[in-house]
Design a protein around this motif. Structure first.
Motif, short mmCIF file in Angstrom:
data_model
loop_
_atom_site.label_atom_id
_atom_site.label_comp_id
_atom_site.label_asym_id
_atom_site.label_seq_id
_atom_site.Cartn_x
_atom_site.Cartn_y
_atom_site.Cartn_z
N MET A 128 3.92 2.96 8.17
CA MET A 128 4.74 2.88 6.95
C MET A 128 5.09 4.27 6.43
SD MET A 128 5.48 -0.30 6.16
CE MET A 128 6.14 0.10 4.54
N ILE A 129 4.12 5.16 6.45
CA ILE A 129 4.36 6.52 5.94
C ILE A 129 5.40 7.24 6.80
CG2 ILE A 129 3.29 8.78 5.64
CD1 ILE A 129 0.73 7.31 4.78
N VAL A 130 5.28 7.12 8.12
CA VAL A 130 6.21 7.82 9.01
C VAL A 130 7.61 7.24 8.89
CG1 VAL A 130 6.77 8.25 11.43
CG2 VAL A 130 4.42 8.53 10.63
N ILE A 131 7.74 5.92 8.90
CA ILE A 131 9.06 5.29 8.93
C ILE A 131 9.69 5.23 7.53
CG2 ILE A 131 10.33 3.20 9.53
CD1 ILE A 131 8.15 2.63 11.61
N THR A 132 8.98 4.62 6.60
CA THR A 132 9.54 4.45 5.25
C THR A 132 9.44 5.74 4.45
OG1 THR A 132 8.79 2.15 5.37
CG2 THR A 132 9.51 2.95 3.24
N GLY A 133 8.37 6.49 4.68
CA GLY A 133 8.22 7.75 3.94
C GLY A 133 9.29 8.76 4.27
N GLY A 137 0.82 -1.21 0.00
CA GLY A 137 0.00 0.00 0.00
C GLY A 137 0.84 1.25 0.00
N PHE A 138 1.89 1.28 0.80
CA PHE A 138 2.75 2.47 0.81
C PHE A 138 3.48 2.64 -0.52
CE2 PHE A 138 7.03 4.20 1.26
CZ PHE A 138 6.72 5.48 1.71
N LEU A 139 4.02 1.54 -1.08
CA LEU A 139 4.73 1.65 -2.36
C LEU A 139 3.81 2.12 -3.47
CD1 LEU A 139 7.01 -1.54 -2.21
CD2 LEU A 139 7.62 0.84 -1.71
N ALA A 140 2.53 1.72 -3.42
CA ALA A 140 1.58 2.23 -4.40
C ALA A 140 1.37 3.73 -4.21
CB ALA A 140 0.25 1.49 -4.26
#
Length: 512
Positions: free
Chosen positions: A492-497, A272-275
């Motif tokens: 995911m948004i906070v860490i990977t973003g 979902g984050f990669l999308a």
């Protein structure tokens, strides 16, 4: 007299395994996907809250039966004509037997033949050892199935570019079949135990009482035999089968180990984050071309539609798979084989201990001496870390799922924790680590990939999650589902973003 918390039910009212009481906190063991398998005109719907509610909440009445739960242990009470109560833990015992069956067992017990059906009971230590061994073995098989299906469904021109969707679908389908099946473990009490004859696959019928006129003769209209499904007895039989089936180490290994490891909530959140960030890798149509990783720029609205597509497809297909699997179990009931009781008790259960340890050690040895170096990142490291994630999820469910009846805290916690770990590992794999090495070099990148596919993939689960969504009451189900999806994506948004929208992702040193 009531049975105290410390006492175990009698041998004739429970399975032959001496399972720990907190096994009842596994949500793989609670709600069936199909509420009304025989399509009765009148039936009773049971939710996860009914099973998990405290003693004075969420219980339900059915004739003389009262089911309730306290401190994470399922109990069932029945009041007889003499006013005596019997309290049993659900995962260790069946619902109350009919009076004739109770009298039969009472007579058998007085003659010293109480344990004649299921023989000597397996000890608590052996039961836990078998359960852990099945979890280790099926965690390895589930991880292999997930990785294999992802590779099989990721090809040039594939209509769906997030391969984890198919693993979530397949795992949820198997979980739905296991949850609804009433044939595979039909011999759980032993082939000669009297309770086996009490489990019937068809709906029991009852005869309506005929009205009698003043002369003591029945009216002519009521001389006909009127039959209708006995809903109370039917549900009691299903419950009797399910409550014992779901204490068997093999069943826990299949439902918690295989299905839970076959599906992955953290990978779902990653996709979902990669999308959303336009980094979802996807094969292009040309067979000789390399993979594209979303280098074509697009608007924010397109990215929003992409993440909505990932979320909706994963949830809808997984929930649908749960129902389809249950329908397959009902449709194939006539042809479903029955697992031999003595074979598994005497041969397979002890053998699985050595098989599980051997498979795990074999993965370690192959990681040290790999036939091909690429295998480490593709599968071997994942097989090493898979049992650790599965066992952590299992014990977290035992300790936390019984805390809040309307919110499965154990499954939610491992899904969020696994998502955090995967996000951190993804950042490490796609960032420069010392001397410009991306992901710590080839071996370091493979270890990180193995932890993401193995540990995080088995720590988080979609099959249990959708089973809980299906079992909870509607309002609680939406709250739980939204909290899981929003929480996972936010992490995911906070860490990977933070890496994606600052320095950007670098190509990992290992191509898996």
């Amino acid at each position: 007299m009531p049975v105290s918390d410390s006492r175990r039910p009698s041998a004739h009212s429970r399975s032959s395994y001496n399972e720990p009481d907190d096994f009842g906190n596994l949500n793989e063991n609670v709600a069936d996907p199909i509420d009304n398998p025989n399509e009765l005109s009148v039936y009773r719907s049971h939710s996860l809250e009914d099973a998990r509610g405290p003693r004075n909440e969420g219980h339900y009445h059915h004739h003389e039966d009262l089911e309730s739960q306290h401190n994470g242990r399922y109990r069932l009470q029945r009041q007889s004509q003499e006013g005596e109560n019997a309290e049993l833990t659900e995962l260790a015992a069946s619902p109350p037997l009919d009076r004739a069956t109770e009298e039969t067992h009472s007579t058998s017990s007085s003659n010293g033949s109480q344990a004649e059906g299921n023989g000597e009971q397996v000890s608590r230590t052996a039961t836990e050892l078998y359960t852990i061994s099945y979890l280790i073995f099926f965690a390895i098989l589930g991880t292999l199935a997930r990785l294999g299906l992802q590779a099989f469904t990721f090809y040039p021109g594939a209509p769906l570019v997030f391969g984890n969707l198919w693993a979530n679908f397949a795992g949820s389908l198997v979980f739905g079949f296991l949850s609804e099946d009433r044939k595979l473990f039909r011999q759980e009490w032993g082939p000669s135990h009297p309770k086996n004859s009490d489990i019937q696959l068809s709906a029991p019928m009852r005869r309506k009482d005929s009205a009698v006129n003043g002369n003591g003769h029945a009216h002519s209209k009521q001389e006909e035999l009127e039959k209708e499904p006995d809903v109370a007895e039917l549900q009691a039989r299903y419950k009797r089968h399910a409550t014992v089936k779901k204490t068997i180490p093999l069943y826990i290994g299949l439902a918690t180990g295989f299905c839970g490891s076959f599906t992955s909530f953290s990978s779902f959140m990653r996709d979902g984050f990669l999308a959303l960030s336009n980094n979802l890798p996807g094969p292009i149509s040309h067979p000789t071309a390399q993979l594209t990783t979303g280098t074509v720029s697009r608007s924010g609205g397109d990215s929003f539609m992409a993440i909505v597509a990932v979320i909706l497809l994963n949830i809808c297909m997984s929930v649908s798979a749960l129902k389809i699997g249950a329908h397959v179990a009902l449709g194939m009931e006539r042809w479903t084989p029955i697992i031999p009781f003595r074979l598994f008790r005497r041969v397979v259960d002890p053998l699985i201990v050595f098989l599980a340890v051997g498979c795990w050690l074999g993965a370690v040895i192959m990681a040290i001496f790999p036939p091909q170096n690429a295998w480490r990142g593709e599968a071997i490291f994942a097989l090493i870390f898979a049992p650790l994630g599965c066992l952590l999820r299992f014990y977290a469910s035992l300790k936390l799922n019984g805390k809040i009846a309307s919110f499965p805290l154990g499954t939610f916690s491992v899904n969020m924790f696994g998502t955090i770990i995967l996000a951190m590992l993804w950042d490490l794999q796609h960032a420069g680590l010392g001397a410009g090495m991306i992901g710590g070099g080839r071996v370091g990148c493979q270890v990180l990939q193995g932890m993401m596919d193995g540990f995080c993939g088995c720590l988080t689960t979609v099959s249990t999650w959708v089973g809980e969504l299906n079992g909870l009451r509607r309002r609680h189900s939406y709250i739980y589902g939204l909290a899981s999806v929003i929480g996972g994506l936010s992490l995911m948004i906070v860490i990977t973003g933070s890496l994606r929208w600052s320095k950007g992702f670098s190509a990992p040193a290992c191509a898996t």
